[in-house]
Design an enzyme around this catalytic site. Structure first.
Site, PDB file in Angstrom:
ATOM      1  N   GLU A  26       7.649 -15.066 -10.698  1.00  0.00           N
ATOM      2  CA  GLU A  26       6.937 -13.844 -10.311  1.00  0.00           C
ATOM      3  C   GLU A  26       6.547 -12.991 -11.523  1.00  0.00           C
ATOM      4  OE1 GLU A  26       8.914 -11.030  -7.666  1.00  0.00           O
ATOM      5  OE2 GLU A  26      10.834 -11.356  -8.635  1.00  0.00           O
TER       6      GLU A  26
ATOM      7  N   CYS B 102       0.847  -1.191   0.000  1.00  0.00           N
ATOM      8  CA  CYS B 102       0.000   0.000   0.000  1.00  0.00           C
ATOM      9  C   CYS B 102       0.883   1.242   0.000  1.00  0.00           C
ATOM     10  CB  CYS B 102      -0.932   0.102   1.200  1.00  0.00           C
ATOM     11  SG  CYS B 102      -2.116  -1.230   1.312  1.00  0.00           S
TER      12      CYS B 102
ATOM     13  N   HIS C  30      18.069 -36.696  -6.101  1.00  0.00           N
ATOM     14  CA  HIS C  30      17.386 -37.066  -4.856  1.00  0.00           C
ATOM     15  C   HIS C  30      15.881 -36.827  -4.942  1.00  0.00           C
ATOM     16  CE1 HIS C  30      21.211 -37.841  -2.983  1.00  0.00           C
ATOM     17  NE2 HIS C  30      21.653 -36.726  -3.548  1.00  0.00           N
TER      18      HIS C  30
ATOM     19  N   LYS D  31       5.977  -4.292  -4.000  1.00  0.00           N
ATOM     20  CA  LYS D  31       7.433  -4.220  -3.897  1.00  0.00           C
ATOM     21  C   LYS D  31       7.917  -4.299  -2.451  1.00  0.00           C
ATOM     22  CE  LYS D  31      11.519  -2.668  -5.754  1.00  0.00           C
ATOM     23  NZ  LYS D  31      12.019  -3.938  -6.278  1.00  0.00           N
TER      24      LYS D  31
ATOM     25  N   ASN E  31      -1.823   2.140   5.649  1.00  0.00           N
ATOM     26  CA  ASN E  31      -0.976   1.030   5.207  1.00  0.00           C
ATOM     27  C   ASN E  31      -0.609   0.257   6.465  1.00  0.00           C
ATOM     28  OD1 ASN E  31       1.047  -0.630   4.169  1.00  0.00           O
ATOM     29  ND2 ASN E  31       2.597   0.975   4.264  1.00  0.00           N
ATOM     30  N   GLY E  32      -0.879  -1.057   6.463  1.00  0.00           N
ATOM     31  CA  GLY E  32      -0.562  -1.867   7.637  1.00  0.00           C
ATOM     32  C   GLY E  32      -1.714  -2.805   7.934  1.00  0.00           C
TER      33      GLY E  32
ATOM     34  N   TRP F  98      -2.666  -2.709  -1.641  1.00  0.00           N
ATOM     35  CA  TRP F  98      -2.348  -4.133  -1.747  1.00  0.00           C
ATOM     36  C   TRP F  98      -3.229  -4.806  -0.711  1.00  0.00           C
ATOM     37  CZ3 TRP F  98      -0.360  -8.176   1.249  1.00  0.00           C
ATOM     38  CH2 TRP F  98       0.060  -9.298   0.531  1.00  0.00           C
TER      39      TRP F  98
ATOM     40  N   GLU G 117      17.419 -17.695  -7.787  1.00  0.00           N
ATOM     41  CA  GLU G 117      17.006 -16.340  -8.166  1.00  0.00           C
ATOM     42  C   GLU G 117      16.360 -16.352  -9.558  1.00  0.00           C
ATOM     43  OE1 GLU G 117      16.425 -13.650  -6.885  1.00  0.00           O
ATOM     44  OE2 GLU G 117      16.635 -12.090  -8.376  1.00  0.00           O
TER      45      GLU G 117
ATOM     46  N   ARG H  23       3.891  -0.347  -4.837  1.00  0.00           N
ATOM     47  CA  ARG H  23       3.614  -0.850  -3.492  1.00  0.00           C
ATOM     48  C   ARG H  23       2.304  -1.628  -3.415  1.00  0.00           C
ATOM     49  NH1 ARG H  23       6.782   1.484   0.332  1.00  0.00           N
ATOM     50  NH2 ARG H  23       5.292   0.944   1.941  1.00  0.00           N
TER      51      ARG H  23
ATOM     52  N   LYS I 244      12.549 -15.131 -10.325  1.00  0.00           N
ATOM     53  CA  LYS I 244      12.255 -14.088 -11.316  1.00  0.00           C
ATOM     54  C   LYS I 244      11.227 -14.595 -12.316  1.00  0.00           C
ATOM     55  CE  LYS I 244      13.531 -11.041  -9.935  1.00  0.00           C
ATOM     56  NZ  LYS I 244      14.369 -10.928  -8.789  1.00  0.00           N
TER      57      LYS I 244
HETATM   58  O1  M6R Z   1      13.022  -4.910   0.126  1.00  0.00           O
HETATM   59  P1  M6R Z   1      13.520  -6.287   0.370  1.00  0.00           P
HETATM   60  O2  M6R Z   1      14.835  -6.565  -0.289  1.00  0.00           O
HETATM   61  O3  M6R Z   1      13.580  -6.623   1.849  1.00  0.00           O
HETATM   62  O4  M6R Z   1      12.449  -7.252  -0.278  1.00  0.00           O
HETATM   63  C1  M6R Z   1      12.556  -8.634  -0.177  1.00  0.00           C
HETATM   64  C2  M6R Z   1      11.606  -9.339  -1.125  1.00  0.00           C
HETATM   65  O5  M6R Z   1      10.289  -8.970  -0.868  1.00  0.00           O
HETATM   66  C3  M6R Z   1      11.933  -9.049  -2.595  1.00  0.00           C
HETATM   67  O6  M6R Z   1      13.251  -9.360  -2.906  1.00  0.00           O
HETATM   68  C4  M6R Z   1      10.995  -9.862  -3.505  1.00  0.00           C
HETATM   69  O7  M6R Z   1      11.264 -11.223  -3.380  1.00  0.00           O
HETATM   70  C5  M6R Z   1      11.100  -9.412  -4.964  1.00  0.00           C
HETATM   71  N1  M6R Z   1       9.793  -9.419  -5.548  1.00  0.00           N
HETATM   72  C6  M6R Z   1      11.939 -10.303  -5.788  1.00  0.00           C
HETATM   73  O8  M6R Z   1      12.036  -9.877  -7.105  1.00  0.00           O
END
Ligand code: M6R
Length: 613
Positions: A493, A2, A509, A608, A101-102, A75, A486, A27, A490
């Site tokens: 998501e 948010c 395994h 984000k 927000n929260g 959000w 990673e 956000r 990527k």
């Molecule tokens: O702001 P932060 O680095 O603490 O955020 C951590 C994760 O939320 C962030 O890396 C998330 O996994 C991204 N969407 C990855 O691309």
């Protein structure tokens, strides 16, 4: 999660709020709303979905006179992403509005109590409780009513409040969700969840701390403690970022721009911290001495998502060069474990935003247990940087794409520097070795800059065969294993393709059962210390007809005997492979998502900055 924006000042409020929301949309984008005060009345516009839906509903002609208002991009936590649940939320009279927000954890009991007193609710959200709770305490003093209401609330909030009967005042309050004020003599006063919303108007900011409240007018702000009521003296900080840095600059997506900014982000992160002649590392911000480092028995690296992958890479580096045992924890697990931590343990949090709720909770616990806490962070002044004992800033600039890219490679650069510093202070890394490794780090930024376009072109062609896959595997060994994780994160998501990352040696395994002729597998096989082992694992995949894509070292002709789909990377120092091999993994996910028509910068269900647990 948010984004909230508030403004009062000489400008027309609605364009300021909408511009702020545009800059905070990363956000959350389940719904958006704006409220402004005009001719003594609060006027609200709300829309389900992205900000553009809200913008399409606002008729510019009718908003000319308003100079105070609030906005929100949501959000969803409590209640579906509908227009009814979109913020701002009003009290029964419609004279008071709240953006939030929260999470209000005790909202259910508060709501039942307020209903029994006659309040009528029109949404399913926890936030609406705040509007009615303030109304319940409101006679003629908004400040006192907000304070009284917030005393009854459990949970996290960043809050903006506007009351039609006190027309020149906005209230801001924070507990465990970020909120920052923007201060400008010419442009008026702002509040926002994050700095990019303030940058078009000011670079002077005031960060609110937990349990602080601000009373804002067009030309003033006064901060006080929600607990004691005492006035709090605040420092005005100057932000170096400018508004243009948070724009797309001609790229189709923020993510692509941010991928291309990586050489600069790495270089900026190194700048002034390593002497390219002597190898000496300077990170005075962490304030570590040889004595401190000798006393460290163990390091905990705590992070979420992509930042957790950076931690996994750093474990290899720190153990190898600084000879300190490292545990890597996902913050949401770390915070609820029975931790064995004391003053001989150093905790390092890694976070782009510096606001991730679980990571923040993790470092608070570590600190209470006596650990020194260092944070690797990209956002200047964020909560984590204010609570840690020392911060190594990554100088990646604002990262707007929800998928983290440049923040990750900048984190790797910062973690590698920190490794060298720990090794130098402990005496396990000579200046000569440090010079060799430091130069390798400086060089990798240049190599990435030189070859990025070529990599993108190659990958754009390659994905034509793979973009409609249902599943995808990413595999790697050693330093390439976290990069496989990673790459898989990527891809899932951004493109919603089911993807998993595995340590290559782990395939047999269990996961090898997934492999057949329809399963694409991206294998990272740089010429490194575990190269032969990686090749054996790749042969095992080939024997089961997996559709292999190999990313390996230029000149390694053997890879062409295994598959036609090979992407060659320039040879760099082995320790730098994680920085380099991340780039094709990012580009593959970007190109596939783009080819599938996905919303690259704002993937579904994500936000984000994850400020709720
Ligand atoms: O702001 P932060 O680095 O603490 O955020 C951590 C994760 O939320 C962030 O890396 C998330 O996994 C991204 N969407 C990855 O691309």
């Amino acid at each position: 999660m948010c984004g909230i924006v508030g403004y009062t000042g000489p400008k027309r409020v609605v364009p300021v709020i909408l511009e702020g929301l545009r800059r905070l949309e990363y956000r959350g984008y389940d719904s958006a709303g704006v409220v402004y005060l005009q001719d003594g009345r609060l006027i609200k516009h709300r829309a389900e979905g992205k900000l553009v839906n809200l913008e399409n509903r606002i008729d510019d002609a009718i908003i000319a006179k308003a100079h105070i208002g609030l906005g929100h991009t949501r959000w969803a936590t409590h209640g579906a992403p509908t227009e009814e649940n979109a913020h701002p939320h009003s009290d029964c009279s419609g004279d008071l509005v709240v953006v939030h927000n929260g999470i209000i954890e005790n909202y259910h009991s508060l709501r039942e109590d307020l209903k029994s007193k006659g309040h009528v609710f029109s949404s399913e959200t926890d936030t609406e409780v705040l509007a009615h709770l303030i109304e319940e305490h409101l006679k003629d003093d908004l400040v006192e009513a907000v304070k009284a209401a917030l005393k009854l609330v459990d949970g996290s909030f960043a809050l903006g409040v506007l009351w039609a009967k006190q027309p020149g005042t906005l209230i801001a309050a924070r507990n465990q969700s970020p909120l920052v004020l923007g201060v400008s003599e010419d442009n008026g006063m702002l509040m926002a969840s994050d700095i990019p919303a303030l940058l078009p108007y000011t670079n002077k900011v005031v960060f609110l701390e937990d349990m602080e409240m601000a009373v804002i007018t067009a030309s003033s702000y006064a901060v006080s403690s929600l607990e004691t009521g005492a006035e709090v003296e605040k420092e005005v900080k100057i932000i170096e970022w400018n508004a243009a840095m948070a724009e797309k600059a001609g790229y189709k997506h923020f993510m692509l721009k941010e991928i291309y900014e990586q050489p600069q982000a790495i270089t900026n992160t190194l700048s002034g911290r390593i002497n390219p002649e002597t190898g000496e590392v300077f990170i005075p911000e962490v304030n570590l001495t040889s004595e401190d480092v000798t006393k460290i028995d163990r390091i905990f690296l705590v992070a979420c998502g992509t930042s957790w992958h950076a931690a996994l890479v750093a474990k290899y580096w720190i153990e190898k060069y600084a000879r300190i045992p490292v545990d890597v924890d996902i913050a949401s697990e770390f915070r609820y474990r029975d931790l064995v931590i004391d003053e001989r343990v150093m905790t390092i949090s890694i976070s782009q935003s510096g606001e991730t709720a679980d990571t923040l909770a993790g470092i608070r616990i570590a600190k209470q247990l006596g650990s020194k806490v260092i944070t690797i962070c990209n956002v200047v002044g964020s909560t984590m940087t204010r609570e840690a004992d020392g911060t190594v800033y990554t100088h990646a600039g604002p990262e707007i794409g929800v998928a983290s890219t440049k923040a990750f490679t900048a984190q790797l650069a910062a973690l590698f520097l920190l490794t060298l510093q720990l090794g130098q202070l402990k005496g396990t890394v000579s200046l000569e070795k440090s010079l060799e490794l430091g130069r390798a780090l400086i060089d990798v930024a240049a190599v990435i800059g030189r070859d990025l376009k070529k990599m993108q072109n190659q990958i754009a062609e390659l994905i034509e065969t793979f973009y409609d896959a249902r599943d995808f595997l990413f595999v790697g060994r050693g330093l390439s294993y976290p990069i496989a994780l990673e790459g898989a994160l990527k891809l899932k998501e951004l493109s919603y393709i089911h993807a998993e990352g595995y340590a290559s040696g782990e395939l047999k395994h269990g996961p090898i059962a997934l492999i057949d002729k329809d399963m694409p597998i991206l294998a990272l096989v740089p010429k490194d210390a575990v190269y032969q082992k990686s090749i054996s694992n790749v042969e095992e995949i080939k024997a089961r007809q997996g559709r292999l894509i190999l990313i390996g070292t230029e000149g390694d002709d053997h890879l062409k005997n295994i598959t036609d789909d090979v992407i060659y990377m320039p040879e760099v120092h082995e320790e730098m492979n994680p920085l380099l091999y991340t780039i094709p993994a990012q580009l593959l996910s970007y190109e596939i998502a783009n080819r599938r028509g996905c919303d690259v910068d704002q993937p579904r269900n994500l936000a984000k900055s994850v400020t709720v647990e």
